[in-house]
Write a protein that holds these residues in place. Structure first.
Motif, PDB file in Angstrom:
ATOM      1  N   ILE A  72       0.851  -1.195   0.000  1.00  0.00           N
ATOM      2  CA  ILE A  72       0.000   0.000   0.000  1.00  0.00           C
ATOM      3  C   ILE A  72       0.883   1.240   0.000  1.00  0.00           C
ATOM      4  N   ASN A  73       1.856   1.304   0.898  1.00  0.00           N
ATOM      5  CA  ASN A  73       2.861   2.368   0.913  1.00  0.00           C
ATOM      6  C   ASN A  73       2.247   3.751   0.690  1.00  0.00           C
ATOM      7  N   ALA A  74       1.283   4.104   1.519  1.00  0.00           N
ATOM      8  CA  ALA A  74       0.570   5.371   1.321  1.00  0.00           C
ATOM      9  C   ALA A  74      -0.073   5.836   2.615  1.00  0.00           C
ATOM     10  N   VAL A  75      -0.519   7.080   2.594  1.00  0.00           N
ATOM     11  CA  VAL A  75      -1.292   7.632   3.701  1.00  0.00           C
ATOM     12  C   VAL A  75      -2.751   7.637   3.260  1.00  0.00           C
ATOM     13  N   SER A 105       0.610   3.908   6.155  1.00  0.00           N
ATOM     14  CA  SER A 105       1.399   2.699   5.905  1.00  0.00           C
ATOM     15  C   SER A 105       2.584   3.011   4.996  1.00  0.00           C
ATOM     16  N   HIS A 106       3.064   4.243   5.070  1.00  0.00           N
ATOM     17  CA  HIS A 106       4.214   4.629   4.258  1.00  0.00           C
ATOM     18  C   HIS A 106       5.399   3.740   4.634  1.00  0.00           C
ATOM     19  N   SER A 107       6.104   3.254   3.650  1.00  0.00           N
ATOM     20  CA  SER A 107       7.165   2.258   3.897  1.00  0.00           C
ATOM     21  C   SER A 107       8.342   2.792   4.708  1.00  0.00           C
ATOM     22  N   THR A 108       8.520   4.106   4.771  1.00  0.00           N
ATOM     23  CA  THR A 108       9.651   4.660   5.507  1.00  0.00           C
ATOM     24  C   THR A 108       9.346   4.930   6.980  1.00  0.00           C
ATOM     25  N   ARG A 109       8.101   4.638   7.396  1.00  0.00           N
ATOM     26  CA  ARG A 109       7.702   4.900   8.779  1.00  0.00           C
ATOM     27  C   ARG A 109       6.998   3.666   9.357  1.00  0.00           C
ATOM     28  N   PRO A 110       6.957   3.574  10.670  1.00  0.00           N
ATOM     29  CA  PRO A 110       6.172   2.492  11.282  1.00  0.00           C
ATOM     30  C   PRO A 110       4.683   2.683  10.957  1.00  0.00           C
ATOM     31  N   LEU A 111       3.953   1.584  10.898  1.00  0.00           N
ATOM     32  CA  LEU A 111       2.515   1.644  10.658  1.00  0.00           C
ATOM     33  C   LEU A 111       1.847   2.476  11.747  1.00  0.00           C
ATOM     34  N   LYS A 112       0.960   3.361  11.325  1.00  0.00           N
ATOM     35  CA  LYS A 112       0.275   4.241  12.277  1.00  0.00           C
ATOM     36  C   LYS A 112      -1.207   4.279  11.914  1.00  0.00           C
ATOM     37  N   ILE A 113      -2.048   3.911  12.873  1.00  0.00           N
ATOM     38  CA  ILE A 113      -3.496   3.972  12.691  1.00  0.00           C
ATOM     39  C   ILE A 113      -4.043   4.748  13.871  1.00  0.00           C
ATOM     40  N   ASP A 164      -4.260  17.656   5.955  1.00  0.00           N
ATOM     41  CA  ASP A 164      -4.158  18.355   4.674  1.00  0.00           C
ATOM     42  C   ASP A 164      -3.475  17.487   3.616  1.00  0.00           C
ATOM     43  N   SER A 165      -2.608  16.607   4.056  1.00  0.00           N
ATOM     44  CA  SER A 165      -1.825  15.802   3.130  1.00  0.00           C
ATOM     45  C   SER A 165      -2.186  14.317   3.277  1.00  0.00           C
ATOM     46  N   PHE A 166      -2.554  13.708   2.167  1.00  0.00           N
ATOM     47  CA  PHE A 166      -2.858  12.276   2.135  1.00  0.00           C
ATOM     48  C   PHE A 166      -2.750  11.810   0.690  1.00  0.00           C
ATOM     49  N   ASP A 167      -2.653  10.494   0.514  1.00  0.00           N
ATOM     50  CA  ASP A 167      -2.636   9.930  -0.834  1.00  0.00           C
ATOM     51  C   ASP A 167      -4.044   9.596  -1.299  1.00  0.00           C
ATOM     52  N   VAL A 168      -4.848   9.080  -0.376  1.00  0.00           N
ATOM     53  CA  VAL A 168      -6.221   8.697  -0.697  1.00  0.00           C
ATOM     54  C   VAL A 168      -7.124   9.020   0.487  1.00  0.00           C
ATOM     55  N   GLN A 169      -8.284   9.562   0.181  1.00  0.00           N
ATOM     56  CA  GLN A 169      -9.301   9.794   1.205  1.00  0.00           C
ATOM     57  C   GLN A 169     -10.560   9.043   0.766  1.00  0.00           C
ATOM     58  N   MET A 170     -11.096   8.220   1.667  1.00  0.00           N
ATOM     59  CA  MET A 170     -12.300   7.442   1.382  1.00  0.00           C
ATOM     60  C   MET A 170     -13.389   7.859   2.353  1.00  0.00           C
ATOM     61  N   LEU A 206      -6.718   6.871  -7.242  1.00  0.00           N
ATOM     62  CA  LEU A 206      -7.650   5.749  -7.348  1.00  0.00           C
ATOM     63  C   LEU A 206      -6.919   4.403  -7.354  1.00  0.00           C
ATOM     64  N   GLN A 207      -5.728   4.353  -7.945  1.00  0.00           N
ATOM     65  CA  GLN A 207      -4.953   3.103  -7.952  1.00  0.00           C
ATOM     66  C   GLN A 207      -4.614   2.662  -6.529  1.00  0.00           C
ATOM     67  N   LEU A 208      -4.252   3.628  -5.684  1.00  0.00           N
ATOM     68  CA  LEU A 208      -3.954   3.303  -4.284  1.00  0.00           C
ATOM     69  C   LEU A 208      -5.216   2.877  -3.549  1.00  0.00           C
ATOM     70  N   ALA A 209      -6.328   3.482  -3.876  1.00  0.00           N
ATOM     71  CA  ALA A 209      -7.594   3.102  -3.243  1.00  0.00           C
ATOM     72  C   ALA A 209      -7.915   1.644  -3.540  1.00  0.00           C
ATOM     73  N   ILE A 210      -7.621   1.208  -4.747  1.00  0.00           N
ATOM     74  CA  ILE A 210      -7.854  -0.191  -5.109  1.00  0.00           C
ATOM     75  C   ILE A 210      -6.933  -1.101  -4.294  1.00  0.00           C
ATOM     76  N   LYS A 211      -5.688  -0.690  -4.098  1.00  0.00           N
ATOM     77  CA  LYS A 211      -4.761  -1.470  -3.269  1.00  0.00           C
ATOM     78  C   LYS A 211      -5.249  -1.552  -1.822  1.00  0.00           C
ATOM     79  N   ALA A 212      -5.926  -0.504  -1.369  1.00  0.00           N
ATOM     80  CA  ALA A 212      -6.403  -0.472   0.018  1.00  0.00           C
ATOM     81  C   ALA A 212      -7.404  -1.580   0.303  1.00  0.00           C
TER      82      ALA A 212
END
Length: 95
Positions: free
Chosen positions: A9-12, A26-34, A42-48, A80-86
């Protein structure tokens, strides 16, 4: 959640469920954060954006996120491609 899925996923991702906001970083350079947030960042890759009932149905595997999107029950902003990966997140929950 496996590291493999996190790295794929490698994205916010931001989920807005019935007005409540959740961050899934789930950005690959940081620990998973939920976490739950007071407002969308303000900054994200995908908002659902969806309602609680649809989100629960997706989490339980009763409706695919793709079908929820096509029927208008799920709105997507961003990549949208990242949303599909989600969708892999929900498959992990089902297992």
């Amino acid at each position: 959640m496996t590291d493999k899925i996190k790295d794929e996923i490698n994205a916010v991702l931001v989920f807005i469920v019935s007005g409540r906001t959740y961050l899934f970083d789930s950005h690959s350079t940081r620990p998973l954060k939920i976490e739950s947030l007071n407002k969308a960042p303000d900054s994200f890759d995908v908002q659902m954006i969806t309602d609680e009932e649809t989100f629960i149905q997706m989490a339980m595997g009763k409706i695919k996120p793709t079908n929820a999107f096509m029927s208008g029950k799920l709105k997507i902003k961003g990549n949208l491609q990242l949303a599909i990966k989600a969708e892999k997140i929900f498959k992990t929950i089902e297992e």
